[in-house]
Design an enzyme around this catalytic site. Structure first.
Site, PDB file in Angstrom:
ATOM      1  CG  ASP A 193      28.123-107.941  -8.177  1.00 41.92           C
ATOM      2  OD1 ASP A 193      28.127-106.920  -7.467  1.00 41.92           O
ATOM      3  OD2 ASP A 193      27.124-108.669  -8.312  1.00 41.92           O
ATOM      4  CG  ASP A 259      27.743-109.871 -21.085  1.00 44.73           C
ATOM      5  OD1 ASP A 259      27.134-109.234 -20.212  1.00 44.73           O
ATOM      6  OD2 ASP A 259      27.276-110.883 -21.641  1.00 44.73           O
ATOM      7  CG  ASP A 261      32.682-112.012 -22.934  1.00 49.67           C
ATOM      8  OD1 ASP A 261      31.881-111.734 -22.032  1.00 49.67           O
ATOM      9  OD2 ASP A 261      32.367-112.679 -23.941  1.00 49.67           O
ATOM     10  CG  ASP A 356      18.529-110.610 -20.535  1.00 50.97           C
ATOM     11  OD1 ASP A 356      17.607-111.372 -20.179  1.00 50.97           O
ATOM     12  OD2 ASP A 356      19.642-111.027 -20.894  1.00 50.97           O
TER      13      ASP A 356
END
Length: 757
Positions: A193, A259, A261, A356
């Site tokens: 994004d 995610d 990370d 979520d």
């Protein structure tokens, strides 16, 4: 003649419904009897005697539960502890509501007293909801995959990213593309994004150039390791919009969201996909968010290596409890979702900033199921700074309140009663911010300003509040002590309270106003400094200290109120310790390591300077390995030449890593500690380095288990004193030095060289 056993005829549906109603009626009657007995009036002497007996029984149940070896015994201990703690807390709350409200001391005292009572009521309800959630935790076991690969679904792995450094994505992309799953059914996508047309054509030329350069780097990274790359035209609806855009470009039957990370272990899909094959109604399977770097509280108080991570209370205790009630929910990453259901919902929900949990609510309303598998299988990064931590927590609190306001679970059809209650609890939980601020202001309000908050005597307070407080400590230790040290929850709540409260007020005023803010990751701290967000805690600490001084004077001038004053002063002293601990957290400490290292225990053989050493890897990261090797008799030490070329042979893998020796030191007479930096000459070696550091979920389980020792309440209190006196006073000392420098600059400009700070 043989007799064929016949199955009994199934009971008609109305029989099940009738039995269920009778069971509910029985529970309701028992609850009414329990509440009635708990509210029976008693003399002060009877209250003390009953409380002592109940606390003794509670202690027996606590020890019984700790030593229990069977599921049935643990269940019995949980139930008894819940009943005893609820009984004593209910008696306390009834006494507070009927005998102790300050209704005769003027309007200010009445309003302040009612505010304190509301804060206590919040704590009581929150305790009951916690008991309900943890009454029967459910721990799932992995379901093996079929041997026939044709029966396995295609899995799309989404790695959403916005503005994170490419170096953070590098290990995640590598690990995702080498998970143990058929290669032709594993499809990894970097969902960027930060590389949208909107970003790359920004009106600011520097921002547009940076976006295009980062996009090119991510495209090259994805192509190099066999991943796809997705982006879109405009940055709409934040992370939810990013994922929905990727849905239009992919076609897998299952989705694994990571995610950027969150580095997955090799067995992630092996342990999760089977749940979806076994249950066609399963929408989402969530796994723990496991972090291998300290959050600001752990780093600034130096607790990371010994104390459980803050998020383990939720993932190790609360989520299994929610799973029993069918209300575990998608947490944004480290979760597998069924694509068909996401499509049926019209994509990931984006009406709130916690997409979520909102998406899970929508799926539950359609009759689908959620599940939780309690095994750490990702290695993620915590926010490095206190400000980043606050950004994350405020977003969570605002998002949960948004869900309640915009998608009221009590009005949403298709949910069970329990799901409605628990989704209400997800928003209700964040009320701790208001309750904590009220509890911090209460002691100075009484001691400093003379506002009566409670109409009682010291003996009454000890007889009712004492048992409830002790029962709360015991139950907290029983349910959460393994993953949360005493007083750590209070510290976490205090450092969040002011800013979460402001965020919640914003949502109450304008429910749709909050925007999604990405949690900063990968920040580098090259010096110690005081966070600019520390200022409210100076005010709270100053008021509390002034209250203690005023309390000392009042002890001498008001002998008839010494009991109440002494009790509130004790409360104030505890608040001072907590506020000093909060200041210690807001003193950002220099980050010594550029990246986190995982504890390791794999045997290795090291070849350096023509010598071979047998040893073990003690820690590993994306860039290097720490080793302890045995030094044989008369074996020479490594040469003094820096950057010596090293080969680390991994006997258990029939492979080797190569790199440079950057440091070594002797440990006693027979061991050496070596620091090794990777120099990967091939893609295969890069993959091996990542798998070596992060590939084993079993190692993550062991590493977390080492931090689950638990602490007694006394040890927790002593630790709190150490945090306050070491890090809190350290914060104030740095503040005093900065103030002194500022004064000198104003009095004698140029007398002290001005630093860049």
């Amino acid at each position: 003649m043989s007799v064929v056993a016949q199955k009994p005829a199934p009971r008609p549906p109305f029989a099940f419904e009738h039995a269920h109603r009778l069971q509910l009626l029985l529970w309701l009657v028992m609850a009414c009897v329990f509440v009635y007995v708990a509210l029976i009036p008693a003399s002060l002497h009877a209250q003390v005697v009953a409380s002592v007996a109940l606390l003794a029984l509670l202690g027996v149940c606590y020890e019984f539960g700790r030593r229990a070896r069977t599921m049935r015994a643990r269940r019995l201990a949980r139930l008894l502890i819940i009943l005893l703690c609820t009984f004593m807390s209910l008696r306390y709350m009834h006494w507070r509501a009927t005998d102790s409200l300050p209704l005769q001391f003027g309007i200010v005292s009445m309003l302040a007293g009612l505010l304190l009572f509301l804060a206590e009521t919040y704590g009581f309800i929150n305790m009951l909801l916690g008991f309900f959630i943890n009454s029967e935790p459910y721990f799932r076991r992995s379901i093996p995959l079929p041997d026939d690969e044709d029966q396995l679904p295609h899995v799309d792995v989404y790695i959403p990213t916005y503005n994170e450094d490419v170096a953070i994505l590098w290990p995640t992309v590598i690990a995702a593309t080498q998970m143990d799953y058929p290669r032709h059914k594993l499809h990894v996508f970097v969902c960027d994004d930060g590389g949208t047309a909107q970003k790359c054509n920004d009106a600011n030329p520097e921002k547009a150039l940076a976006a295009r350069e980062r996009k090119a780097e991510l495209q090259a990274l994805a192509a190099r390791f066999g991943a796809g790359y997705c982006t879109r035209e405009r940055n709409l609806h934040a992370k939810a919009g990013n994922i929905n855009s990727a849905l239009a470009q992919t076609s897998g039957e299952l989705l694994l969201i990571l995610d950027c990370d969150h580095i997955p272990a090799a067995d992630f899909l092996q342990r999760t996909v089977g749940f979806f094959l076994a249950d066609p109604q399963l929408f989402v399977l969530q796994t723990p968010h496991n972090f291998v770097s300290p959050d600001p509280v752990e780093r600034n108080l130096d607790t990371y290596k010994t104390s459980p991570a803050e998020n383990e209370l939720f993932y190790d205790v609360m989520q299994p409890g929610l799973d029993f009630w069918g209300t575990s929910f998608f947490c944004g990453s480290a979760a597998v979702l069924r694509r068909k259901v996401v499509d049926q919902l019209g994509g990931v929900s984006g009406q709130t900033i916690t997409e979520d949990a909102e998406t899970t609510l929508d799926a539950l309303a359609l009759g689908y199921k959620s599940a939780y598998y309690n095994r750490p299988m990702v290695s993620g990064l915590q926010p490095e700074t206190y400000s980043g931590f606050i950004v994350q927590r405020v977003r969570w609190g605002q998002g949960m309140l948004q869900i309640f306001l915009l998608k009221n679970p009590w009005r949403l059809p298709g949910l069970t009663f329990t799901q409605r209650v628990l989704y209400t609890n997800f928003a209700f939980y964040w009320g701790f911010a208001a309750a904590r601020v009220v509890m911090l202001l209460a002691p100075p309000a009484y001691l400093l300003f003379g506002i009566n908050l409670c109409d009682t005597t010291a003996p009454q307070l000890l007889a009712y509040a004492g048992p409830a407080l002790l029962a709360s400590l015991v139950s907290t230790q029983f349910f959460y002590g393994r993953v949360r040290w005493p007083f750590m929850s209070q510290l976490y709540e205090i450092v969040q309270s002011i800013y979460v409260l402001l965020g919640l007020i914003e949502v109450m005023r304008r429910p749709r106003s909050p925007s999604f803010k990405v949690t900063p990751k990968g920040e580098v701290l090259d010096r110690d400094f005081i966070s600019s967000l520390a200022r409210p805690f100076y005010l709270l600490l100053g008021l509390t200290l002034l209250g203690i001084v005023a309390g000392i004077q009042r002890l001498q001038s008001e002998p008839t109120h010494q009991g109440a004053i002494g009790f509130v002063m004790f409360w104030a002293v505890l608040d001072v310790l907590l506020l000093l601990g909060a200041l210690g957290i807001t003193l950002e400490r220099k980050q010594l390591r550029a990246e986190p290292r995982l504890r390791h225990d794999e045997r290795v053989r090291v070849h350096v300077d023509g010598q071979t050493y047998e040893g073990v890897a003690t820690d590993a990261s994306t860039s290097g390995v720490g080793l302890i090797v045995e030094l044989a008799t008369d074996q020479p030490l490594p040469g003094d030449a820096p950057r010596a070329v090293v080969e680390i042979e991994l006997p258990g893998r029939s492979a080797s890593l190569h790199g440079e020796l950057v440091a070594w030191r002797r440990i006693g007479q027979s061991q050496l500690r070596l620091g090794f930096k990777h120099v990967c000459s091939s893609m295969a070696e890069e993959r091996l380095a990542i798998d070596f550091a992060f590939g084993s979920s079993e190692r993550l389980v062991r590493n977390n288990g080492r931090r689950h020792g638990g602490r007694s309440v006394l040890t927790g209190l002593l630790s709190l004193c150490r945090y306050a006196l070491t890090y809190g006073l350290g914060h104030l000392a740095m503040l005093a030095r900065q103030a002194a420098v500022l004064v000198l600059h104003r009095v004698a400009p140029g007398s002290i060289p001005r630093s860049p700070e």
